[in-house]
Design a protein around this motif. Structure first.
Motif, PDB file in Angstrom:
ATOM      1  N   SER A  31       0.831  -1.203   0.000  1.00 16.46           N
ATOM      2  CA  SER A  31       0.000   0.000   0.000  1.00 16.46           C
ATOM      3  C   SER A  31       0.868   1.256   0.000  1.00 16.46           C
ATOM      4  CB  SER A  31      -0.924   0.002   1.213  1.00 16.46           C
ATOM      5  OG  SER A  31      -1.675   1.172   1.277  1.00 16.46           O
ATOM      6  N   VAL A  32       1.900   1.253   0.824  1.00 20.97           N
ATOM      7  CA  VAL A  32       2.832   2.388   0.865  1.00 20.97           C
ATOM      8  C   VAL A  32       3.516   2.557  -0.495  1.00 20.97           C
ATOM      9  CG1 VAL A  32       5.039   3.174   1.831  1.00 20.97           C
ATOM     10  CG2 VAL A  32       3.251   2.310   3.344  1.00 20.97           C
ATOM     11  N   MET A  33       3.946   1.442  -1.067  1.00 19.87           N
ATOM     12  CA  MET A  33       4.629   1.502  -2.360  1.00 19.87           C
ATOM     13  C   MET A  33       3.697   2.057  -3.434  1.00 19.87           C
ATOM     14  SD  MET A  33       6.806  -2.046  -2.174  1.00 19.87           S
ATOM     15  CE  MET A  33       7.555  -1.897  -3.790  1.00 19.87           C
ATOM     16  N   LEU A  36       3.254   5.835  -2.924  1.00 18.12           N
ATOM     17  CA  LEU A  36       4.465   6.578  -3.269  1.00 18.12           C
ATOM     18  C   LEU A  36       4.870   6.372  -4.728  1.00 18.12           C
ATOM     19  CD1 LEU A  36       6.607   5.845  -0.087  1.00 18.12           C
ATOM     20  CD2 LEU A  36       5.454   7.987  -0.684  1.00 18.12           C
ATOM     21  N   ASP A  37       4.110   5.553  -5.454  1.00 16.36           N
ATOM     22  CA  ASP A  37       4.401   5.216  -6.846  1.00 16.36           C
ATOM     23  C   ASP A  37       5.795   4.613  -6.979  1.00 16.36           C
ATOM     24  OD1 ASP A  37       3.699   4.965  -9.529  1.00 16.36           O
ATOM     25  OD2 ASP A  37       4.563   6.893 -10.055  1.00 16.36           O
ATOM     26  N   ILE A  38       6.065   3.638  -6.123  1.00 17.89           N
ATOM     27  CA  ILE A  38       7.345   2.930  -6.107  1.00 17.89           C
ATOM     28  C   ILE A  38       7.083   1.486  -6.516  1.00 17.89           C
ATOM     29  CG2 ILE A  38       9.196   2.096  -4.618  1.00 17.89           C
ATOM     30  CD1 ILE A  38       8.887   4.670  -2.991  1.00 17.89           C
ATOM     31  N   ALA A  39       7.857   0.994  -7.483  1.00 18.09           N
ATOM     32  CA  ALA A  39       7.564  -0.308  -8.080  1.00 18.09           C
ATOM     33  C   ALA A  39       8.328  -1.481  -7.463  1.00 18.09           C
ATOM     34  CB  ALA A  39       7.834  -0.253  -9.577  1.00 18.09           C
ATOM     35  N   MET A  45      13.688   1.032  -0.737  1.00 17.39           N
ATOM     36  CA  MET A  45      14.856   1.175   0.127  1.00 17.39           C
ATOM     37  C   MET A  45      15.579   2.490  -0.164  1.00 17.39           C
ATOM     38  SD  MET A  45      16.576  -0.141   2.593  1.00 17.39           S
ATOM     39  CE  MET A  45      16.254  -1.875   2.703  1.00 17.39           C
ATOM     40  N   GLU A  46      15.744   2.820  -1.439  1.00 13.77           N
ATOM     41  CA  GLU A  46      16.377   4.086  -1.815  1.00 13.77           C
ATOM     42  C   GLU A  46      15.573   5.262  -1.280  1.00 13.77           C
ATOM     43  OE1 GLU A  46      17.237   4.385  -6.001  1.00 13.77           O
ATOM     44  OE2 GLU A  46      18.128   2.377  -6.022  1.00 13.77           O
TER      45      GLU A  46
END
Length: 54
Positions: A31-33, A36-39, A45-46
């Motif tokens: 959900s967080v990813m 944040l639009d993180i794949a 981690m970055e």
């Protein structure tokens, strides 16, 4: 949860520390990813490192 993830803790350990199921912690991470639009875990981690979330 993100701070623990950014420290490299496995989801099983995070779930035990938070008294939640692994599935719940995994869903929260996804959900967080998504928000944040993180794949990938690497990009997450970055993000954590770049925002001093460790």
């Amino acid at each position: 949860m993100l701070r623990q993830f950014s420290r490299g803790l496995p989801l099983k350990t995070i779930a035990a520390d938070l008294n939640r199921s692994i599935k719940t912690v995994s869903t929260q991470k996804r959900s967080v990813m998504r928000k944040l639009d993180i794949a990938t875990d690497q990009l997450l981690m970055e993000f954590c490192l770049n925002t001093n979330l460790y």
